[in-house]
Design a protein around this motif. Structure first.
Motif, PDB file in Angstrom:
ATOM      1  N   UNK A  35      18.470   3.477 -14.557  1.00 41.97           N
ATOM      2  CA  UNK A  35      17.306   2.798 -13.399  1.00 41.97           C
ATOM      3  C   UNK A  35      17.343   3.391 -12.289  1.00 41.97           C
ATOM      4  N   UNK A  47      17.887  -2.334  -6.407  1.00 41.29           N
ATOM      5  CA  UNK A  47      17.972  -2.506  -7.044  1.00 41.29           C
ATOM      6  C   UNK A  47      16.280  -2.010  -7.465  1.00 41.29           C
ATOM      7  N   UNK A  50      14.755  -1.360 -14.695  1.00 39.39           N
ATOM      8  CA  UNK A  50      15.784  -0.606 -15.849  1.00 39.39           C
ATOM      9  C   UNK A  50      14.326  -0.522 -16.971  1.00 39.39           C
ATOM     10  N   UNK A  59      12.566  -3.644 -16.568  1.00 43.18           N
ATOM     11  CA  UNK A  59      12.262  -4.864 -16.252  1.00 43.18           C
ATOM     12  C   UNK A  59      12.808  -4.585 -14.648  1.00 43.18           C
ATOM     13  N   UNK A  99      23.289   4.348 -15.801  1.00 44.20           N
ATOM     14  CA  UNK A  99      23.935   2.396 -17.234  1.00 44.20           C
ATOM     15  C   UNK A  99      24.779   3.018 -18.008  1.00 44.20           C
ATOM     16  N   UNK A 102      28.130  -2.133 -18.877  1.00 41.49           N
ATOM     17  CA  UNK A 102      28.992  -3.880 -18.217  1.00 41.49           C
ATOM     18  C   UNK A 102      27.927  -3.734 -17.075  1.00 41.49           C
ATOM     19  N   UNK A 103      26.665  -3.567 -16.818  1.00 40.60           N
ATOM     20  CA  UNK A 103      25.935  -3.470 -15.961  1.00 40.60           C
ATOM     21  C   UNK A 103      26.563  -2.926 -14.661  1.00 40.60           C
ATOM     22  N   UNK A 104      26.381  -1.475 -14.947  1.00 39.44           N
ATOM     23  CA  UNK A 104      27.645  -0.886 -13.922  1.00 39.44           C
ATOM     24  C   UNK A 104      26.606   0.499 -13.784  1.00 39.44           C
ATOM     25  N   UNK A 105      26.165   1.172 -12.882  1.00 42.73           N
ATOM     26  CA  UNK A 105      25.735   2.465 -13.224  1.00 42.73           C
ATOM     27  C   UNK A 105      27.204   3.783 -12.720  1.00 42.73           C
ATOM     28  N   UNK A 106      26.604   4.520 -13.395  1.00 43.08           N
ATOM     29  CA  UNK A 106      27.689   5.577 -13.167  1.00 43.08           C
ATOM     30  C   UNK A 106      27.843   6.810 -12.787  1.00 43.08           C
ATOM     31  N   UNK A 108      24.379   8.792 -10.129  1.00 43.65           N
ATOM     32  CA  UNK A 108      23.566   8.521  -9.410  1.00 43.65           C
ATOM     33  C   UNK A 108      22.959  10.349  -9.244  1.00 43.65           C
TER      34      UNK A 108
END
Lengths: 118, 110
Positions: A35, A47, A50, A59, A99, A102-106, A108
């Motif tokens: 992302x 956001x 991704x 998207x 990503x 579970x639609x989360x960013x672990x 960064x």
């Protein structure tokens, strides 16, 4: 150790273009969705885009659709964001994020600053 | 793709508990159990704190907990510590492979 490091930010004139890069290491890059998230000065996280692991799908936020293009080179473990038709509203720190499911960013990165100004 | 609504700021003294709300719609928070929370301190990369509404990634203290009711998710931090002073952002899946973040909440530990 998982790392993502952004680069390519800088000063660009309104209407100009810029390509950001995100170098990934410490994990199997080709297995993860990735992302881009941005933060304008004094504002919150937003956001941006991704891309799926094999680059067959992507998207975008409505605010950048048609102007920004996300891509990746799995052989180089690198994520990209091509930004065209830039305006002052695109001024922000741009973060690359992995990503984690579970639609989360672990994970960064530290971000790269893009400033759009004449 | 309107931002989720968070309070601009909350505060608490060390040892106390605070709760940060995150209100969306049935198209995002209320429609999916994919709410995550991030801690962001100035000059640092955002840190992953909660996923799937209430699950904690490895390494996140159990002082941090998440919940959801209807279109509103919440992050509760108990036993506040000085190092919790940061901005906190909620994020929800919003369908069609898009995400939406909240506007952020500044937590001040007094």
């Amino acid at each position: 150790e998982v790392q993502v490091v952004e680069s390519g930010g800088g000063l660009v004139q309104p209407g100009g273009s810029l390509r950001l890069s995100c170098a990934a290491s410490g994990f199997t890059f080709s297995s993860y969705w990735m992302h881009w998230v941005r933060q304008a000065p004094g504002k919150g996280l937003v956001w941006v885009s991704q891309i799926n692991p094999d680059a067959s799908g992507s998207s975008y936020a409505d605010s950048v659709k048609g102007r920004f293009t996300i891509s990746r080179d799995n052989a180089k473990n690198t994520l990209y964001l091509q930004m065209n038709s830039l305006s002052a509203e695109d001024t922000a720190v741009y973060y690359c994020a992995r990503d984690g499911g579970s639609y989360s960013a672990d994970y960064w990165g530290q971000g790269t600053l893009v400033t759009v100004s004449s | 793709q309107s931002a989720l609504t968070q309070p601009r700021s909350v505060s608490g003294s060390p040892g106390q508990s605070v709760t940060i709300s995150c209100t969306g719609t049935s198209s995002d928070v209320g429609g999916y159990n994919y709410v995550s929370w991030y801690q962001h301190q100035p000059g640092k990369a955002p840190k992953f704190m909660i996923y799937d509404v209430s699950k904690r990634p490895s390494g996140v203290p159990d002082r941090f907990s998440g919940s959801k009711s209807g279109n509103t998710a919440s992050l509760t931090i108990s036993g506040l510590q000085a190092e919790d002073d940061a901005d906190y952002y909620c994020c929800s899946y919003a369908g069609s492979y898009t995400w939406v973040f909240g506007g952020g909440t500044k937590l001040t530990v007094l």
